[in-house]
Design an enzyme around this catalytic site. Structure first.
Site, short mmCIF file in Angstrom:
data_model
loop_
_atom_site.label_atom_id
_atom_site.label_comp_id
_atom_site.label_asym_id
_atom_site.label_seq_id
_atom_site.Cartn_x
_atom_site.Cartn_y
_atom_site.Cartn_z
N ASN A 9 83.89 -0.18 -54.15
CA ASN A 9 82.50 -0.06 -54.62
C ASN A 9 81.65 -0.97 -53.75
O ASN A 9 81.70 -2.18 -53.87
CB ASN A 9 82.44 -0.49 -56.10
CG ASN A 9 81.02 -0.53 -56.62
OD1 ASN A 9 80.08 -0.10 -55.95
ND2 ASN A 9 80.85 -1.06 -57.83
N TRP A 10 80.88 -0.33 -52.87
CA TRP A 10 80.11 -1.13 -51.89
C TRP A 10 78.84 -1.72 -52.49
O TRP A 10 78.14 -2.48 -51.84
CB TRP A 10 79.74 -0.26 -50.68
CG TRP A 10 80.92 0.16 -49.84
CD1 TRP A 10 82.25 -0.09 -50.11
CD2 TRP A 10 80.88 0.90 -48.62
NE1 TRP A 10 83.03 0.45 -49.12
CE2 TRP A 10 82.22 1.06 -48.19
CE3 TRP A 10 79.86 1.45 -47.85
CZ2 TRP A 10 82.56 1.75 -47.02
CZ3 TRP A 10 80.19 2.13 -46.68
CH2 TRP A 10 81.52 2.28 -46.28
N LYS A 11 78.52 -1.29 -53.71
CA LYS A 11 77.31 -1.79 -54.39
C LYS A 11 76.08 -1.62 -53.47
O LYS A 11 76.03 -0.64 -52.72
CB LYS A 11 77.52 -3.23 -54.86
CG LYS A 11 78.81 -3.34 -55.71
CD LYS A 11 78.97 -4.65 -56.42
CE LYS A 11 80.27 -4.64 -57.21
NZ LYS A 11 80.51 -5.87 -57.95
N HIS A 94 79.25 1.00 -64.73
CA HIS A 94 79.57 -0.31 -64.16
C HIS A 94 78.81 -1.41 -64.90
O HIS A 94 77.66 -1.21 -65.31
CB HIS A 94 79.21 -0.33 -62.66
CG HIS A 94 79.78 -1.52 -61.97
ND1 HIS A 94 79.20 -2.75 -62.04
CD2 HIS A 94 80.92 -1.66 -61.24
CE1 HIS A 94 79.95 -3.62 -61.35
NE2 HIS A 94 81.00 -2.98 -60.87
N GLU A 96 77.28 -3.94 -63.90
CA GLU A 96 75.98 -4.31 -63.33
C GLU A 96 74.90 -3.33 -63.77
O GLU A 96 73.74 -3.71 -63.95
CB GLU A 96 76.10 -4.39 -61.79
CG GLU A 96 76.88 -5.63 -61.38
CD GLU A 96 77.71 -5.48 -60.12
OE1 GLU A 96 77.48 -4.55 -59.34
OE2 GLU A 96 78.61 -6.33 -59.93
N GLU A 166 87.12 -3.80 -65.89
CA GLU A 166 86.54 -4.85 -65.05
C GLU A 166 85.96 -5.94 -65.95
O GLU A 166 84.79 -5.81 -66.39
CB GLU A 166 85.43 -4.27 -64.17
CG GLU A 166 85.88 -3.18 -63.24
CD GLU A 166 84.92 -3.03 -62.06
OE1 GLU A 166 85.37 -3.28 -60.94
OE2 GLU A 166 83.75 -2.70 -62.26
N GLY A 172 83.06 -10.72 -58.76
CA GLY A 172 82.33 -11.51 -57.78
C GLY A 172 82.46 -13.01 -57.95
O GLY A 172 81.71 -13.77 -57.35
N SER A 213 87.37 -9.39 -58.47
CA SER A 213 87.94 -10.34 -57.50
C SER A 213 89.33 -9.95 -57.00
O SER A 213 90.18 -10.81 -56.77
CB SER A 213 87.95 -11.76 -58.08
OG SER A 213 86.61 -12.19 -58.33
N GLY A 234 85.21 -4.64 -55.12
CA GLY A 234 83.84 -4.87 -54.69
C GLY A 234 83.80 -5.56 -53.34
O GLY A 234 83.98 -4.95 -52.29
N GLY A 235 83.61 -6.88 -53.36
CA GLY A 235 83.43 -7.66 -52.13
C GLY A 235 84.46 -7.38 -51.05
O GLY A 235 84.12 -7.24 -49.87
P1 13P Z 1 84.44 -7.85 -56.81
O1 13P Z 1 85.71 -7.23 -56.24
O2 13P Z 1 83.47 -8.26 -55.78
O3 13P Z 1 84.76 -8.90 -57.82
O4 13P Z 1 83.70 -6.66 -57.62
C1 13P Z 1 84.42 -5.88 -58.50
C2 13P Z 1 83.57 -4.74 -58.92
O5 13P Z 1 82.57 -4.93 -59.60
C3 13P Z 1 83.96 -3.41 -58.48
O6 13P Z 1 83.24 -2.41 -59.13
#
Ligand code: 13P
Length: 262
Positions: A9-11, A94, A96, A166, A172, A213, A234-235
């Site tokens: 997920n590149w956000k 998600h 967020e 999640e 993050g 993470s 994510g990251g």
């Molecule tokens: P991180 O891997 O950056 O913690 O993010 C997880 C995430 O929200 C994937 O959707």
């Protein structure tokens, strides 16, 4: 045996040019791991370019969100059939989006139904906040999110759904859930809820990803757990090296699991 599924997920990261560079760097390396399902979810603007790069490869493309109406006066929104022209997958719910954009269990359910109707495979995200975790409410929160988020979904439709657990406090932060704690939620909370709604056979076949993470150095341990069927990253999905390492870890785990089963 469930096939492991790793999605990035590149956000809100990467311009079109940056996205093309990243995916071109990933492609020749991830395609080697044929025993893992894999996808990337770039921002809307980069979807067509990334999808063009991924055509006829094992790397699938997903949208991070979509609206539930088919068309009309919804300024700034994007319809299921618009993303379905480009994508195989959609993420809905998600944390967020829940936190910053007023997503509720009810709107998650609407998006899910609309995405399935458009032929997309959907990753439905659930997870408790730190406050809820510390108050011992993980099971109650995840149960509410899943029950309401999956309301009205049939056993046949469930074949096109992946759940992503999640925990918000792990996203993050560099502080992933322990493999045991995450597995407990997958095995004792999420899968039984899926079994209750869709039957044991379907529940056993559905993938439950962990997210929060995930890094190259904790991926194998997480994916080795009985009910962690891959990850939503994510990251660490924003550089080819770390995303490829995570897919490689999944592939190695899948080989060991196949050997153990036979
Ligand atoms: P991180 O891997 O950056 O913690 O993010 C997880 C995430 O929200 C994937 O959707």
């Amino acid at each position: 045996m469930r096939r492991l599924f790793v999605a990035g997920n590149w956000k809100m990261n990467k311009t079109i040019a940056e996205a093309e560079v990243l995916v071109q760097e990933m492609l020749p390396r991830v395609d080697a791991f044929a025993n893992v399902d894999k996808a990337v979810c770039p921002p809307y603007t980069a979807l067509p370019a990334v999808a063009a790069c991924c055509k006829n490869t094992g790397l699938k493309v997903g949208t991070q969100n979509l609206y539930w109406e088919e068309s009309g006066a919804y300024t700034g929104e994007i319809a299921p059939k618009m993303v379905a022209e480009i994508c195989d997958y959609a993420i809905v719910g998600h944390s967020e989006r829940r936190e910053y954009f007023a997503e509720t269990d009810e709107t998650v359910n609407k998006r899910l139904k609309a995405a399935l109707a458009a032929g997309l495979h959907v990753i439905v995200c659930v997870g408790e906040t730190l406050e809820e975790n510390e108050a011992g409410q993980t099971e109650a929160v995840v149960t509410r999110q899943l029950t309401q988020g999956l309301a009205g979904i049939s056993e046949a439709q469930a074949a096109d759904i992946t759940i992503a657990y999640e925990p918000v406090w792990a996203i993050g932060t560099g502080r992933a859930a322990t493999p045991e704690d995450a597995n407990d939620v997958h095995k004792d909370v999420i899968r039984p809820l899926l079994a209750k709604q869709f039957g044991e056979k379907r529940a056993q076949a559905m993938r439950i990803q962990y997210g929060g993470s995930i890094k190259p150095d904790n991926a194998a341990e997480l994916f080795s757990m009985s009910d962690i069927d891959g990850g939503l990253v994510g990251g660490a999905s924003l550089t080819a090296d770390s995303f490829v390492s995570i897919i490689e870890a999944a592939s190695m785990v899948a080989i060991v699991m196949a050997e153990t089963e036979s």
